[in-house]
Design a protein around this motif. Structure first.
Motif, mmCIF file in Angstrom:
data_model
loop_
_atom_site.group_PDB
_atom_site.id
_atom_site.type_symbol
_atom_site.label_atom_id
_atom_site.label_comp_id
_atom_site.label_asym_id
_atom_site.label_seq_id
_atom_site.Cartn_x
_atom_site.Cartn_y
_atom_site.Cartn_z
ATOM 1 N N HIS A 158 -1.567 -6.164 -0.830
ATOM 2 C CA HIS A 158 -1.420 -5.056 -0.838
ATOM 3 C C HIS A 158 -2.480 -4.241 -1.718
ATOM 4 O O HIS A 158 -3.199 -5.628 -1.619
ATOM 5 C CB HIS A 158 -0.293 -4.823 -2.122
ATOM 6 C CG HIS A 158 1.081 -4.542 -1.516
ATOM 7 N ND1 HIS A 158 1.699 -5.980 -1.441
ATOM 8 C CD2 HIS A 158 1.749 -3.589 -1.090
ATOM 9 C CE1 HIS A 158 3.189 -5.690 -1.125
ATOM 10 N NE2 HIS A 158 2.946 -4.484 -1.092
ATOM 11 N N ILE A 159 -3.044 -3.085 -1.609
ATOM 12 C CA ILE A 159 -3.682 -2.753 -2.207
ATOM 13 C C ILE A 159 -3.828 -1.983 -3.567
ATOM 14 O O ILE A 159 -3.060 -0.771 -4.077
ATOM 15 C CB ILE A 159 -4.812 -2.124 -1.250
ATOM 16 C CG1 ILE A 159 -5.173 -2.351 0.067
ATOM 17 C CG2 ILE A 159 -6.041 -1.465 -1.396
ATOM 18 C CD1 ILE A 159 -5.282 -1.433 1.026
ATOM 19 N N PHE A 160 -4.521 -2.121 -4.804
ATOM 20 C CA PHE A 160 -4.548 -1.512 -5.912
ATOM 21 C C PHE A 160 -6.212 -1.058 -5.791
ATOM 22 O O PHE A 160 -6.441 -1.421 -5.620
ATOM 23 C CB PHE A 160 -4.468 -3.022 -7.000
ATOM 24 C CG PHE A 160 -3.356 -3.717 -6.256
ATOM 25 C CD1 PHE A 160 -2.094 -3.271 -6.568
ATOM 26 C CD2 PHE A 160 -2.979 -4.956 -5.538
ATOM 27 C CE1 PHE A 160 -0.564 -4.039 -6.645
ATOM 28 C CE2 PHE A 160 -1.606 -5.830 -5.374
ATOM 29 C CZ PHE A 160 -0.732 -4.310 -5.921
ATOM 30 N N ASN A 161 -5.817 0.041 -7.545
ATOM 31 C CA ASN A 161 -7.267 0.404 -7.475
ATOM 32 C C ASN A 161 -7.811 0.017 -8.921
ATOM 33 O O ASN A 161 -8.382 0.703 -9.503
ATOM 34 C CB ASN A 161 -6.831 1.773 -7.218
ATOM 35 C CG ASN A 161 -6.424 2.213 -8.960
ATOM 36 O OD1 ASN A 161 -5.670 1.457 -9.623
ATOM 37 N ND2 ASN A 161 -5.815 3.777 -8.350
ATOM 38 N N ASP A 162 -7.723 -1.073 -9.082
ATOM 39 C CA ASP A 162 -8.120 -1.960 -10.695
ATOM 40 C C ASP A 162 -9.203 -3.282 -9.765
ATOM 41 O O ASP A 162 -9.357 -3.993 -10.983
ATOM 42 C CB ASP A 162 -7.313 -2.654 -11.010
ATOM 43 C CG ASP A 162 -6.540 -3.479 -10.585
ATOM 44 O OD1 ASP A 162 -6.599 -3.533 -9.115
ATOM 45 O OD2 ASP A 162 -5.318 -3.401 -11.042
ATOM 46 N N GLY A 163 -9.736 -2.552 -9.254
ATOM 47 C CA GLY A 163 -10.583 -3.913 -8.608
ATOM 48 C C GLY A 163 -11.808 -3.700 -8.835
ATOM 49 O O GLY A 163 -12.203 -2.160 -9.872
ATOM 50 N N THR A 167 -16.355 -1.215 -5.359
ATOM 51 C CA THR A 167 -15.364 0.252 -4.570
ATOM 52 C C THR A 167 -14.347 0.159 -5.366
ATOM 53 O O THR A 167 -13.266 1.526 -5.706
ATOM 54 C CB THR A 167 -14.837 -0.472 -3.041
ATOM 55 O OG1 THR A 167 -14.240 -1.924 -3.897
ATOM 56 C CG2 THR A 167 -15.519 -1.466 -2.378
ATOM 57 N N GLY A 168 -13.951 -0.758 -6.591
ATOM 58 C CA GLY A 168 -12.964 -0.126 -7.541
ATOM 59 C C GLY A 168 -11.315 -0.619 -7.061
ATOM 60 O O GLY A 168 -10.671 -0.208 -7.806
ATOM 61 N N MET A 169 -11.838 -1.054 -5.577
ATOM 62 C CA MET A 169 -10.292 -1.275 -4.713
ATOM 63 C C MET A 169 -9.954 -2.845 -5.313
ATOM 64 O O MET A 169 -10.707 -3.786 -5.656
ATOM 65 C CB MET A 169 -10.242 -1.117 -3.755
ATOM 66 C CG MET A 169 -10.247 0.046 -3.946
ATOM 67 S SD MET A 169 -11.080 1.415 -2.709
ATOM 68 C CE MET A 169 -9.610 0.493 -1.097
#
Ligand code: ZN
Length: 138
Positions: free
Chosen positions: A112-117, A121-123
């Motif tokens: 899965h891909i989350f936006n808290d990276g 990219t922040g991904m």
């Protein structure tokens, strides 16, 4: 995976074909969208330099340069190796809305891909080791 789903991809194989090429765990995760256990998989704490390819079809997915320690116990990356390597699908299982990542070439479930990276990219691409095959470089 239903054959009708598989039709969308370049690689078209039946579950029986995949079962011959994959271990039972790899089949469960990549073709039936399973999730492996954290901290006891192959690549969560693996730091060699190289390329992570799709376990099913060899499509290059991630460069070790973008791998980071997410603390989740799964191999995590902040970007894919190229924009068109991965397809995303909205996943509403378990009462959550999540972005599922699949191999664009063969439809393998990756994670899965989350936006808290982290930057830039922040991904956070949260992947299953069983969906990946590492190829050393350098
Ligand atoms: Zn693939």
């Amino acid at each position: 995976m239903l054959m009708s789903d598989q039709e969308k991809y370049n690689i078209k194989k039946s579950d029986e074909d995949w079962k011959e090429e994959l271990s039972a765990e790899e089949f469960e995760i990549t073709r039936l969208k399973g999730t492996e256990r954290p901290f006891s998989n192959k690549y969560w704490d693996f730091k060699d330099k190289g390329i992570y390819n799709c376990r099913c079809c060899g499509n290059p997915l991630f460069d070790s340069e973008t791998k980071f320690d997410s603390g989740t116990g799964w191999p995590s990356f902040y970007d894919s190796i190229k924009k068109d390597a991965i397809n995303t699908i909205m996943d509403t299982k378990f009462g959550m809305i999540r972005t599922e990542a699949v191999c664009k070439n063969c439809g393998a479930h990756l994670g899965h891909i989350f936006n808290d990276g982290p930057a830039p990219t922040g991904m956070r691409f949260c992947m299953n080791s069983a969906s990946l095959k590492f190829e050393p470089q350098g």
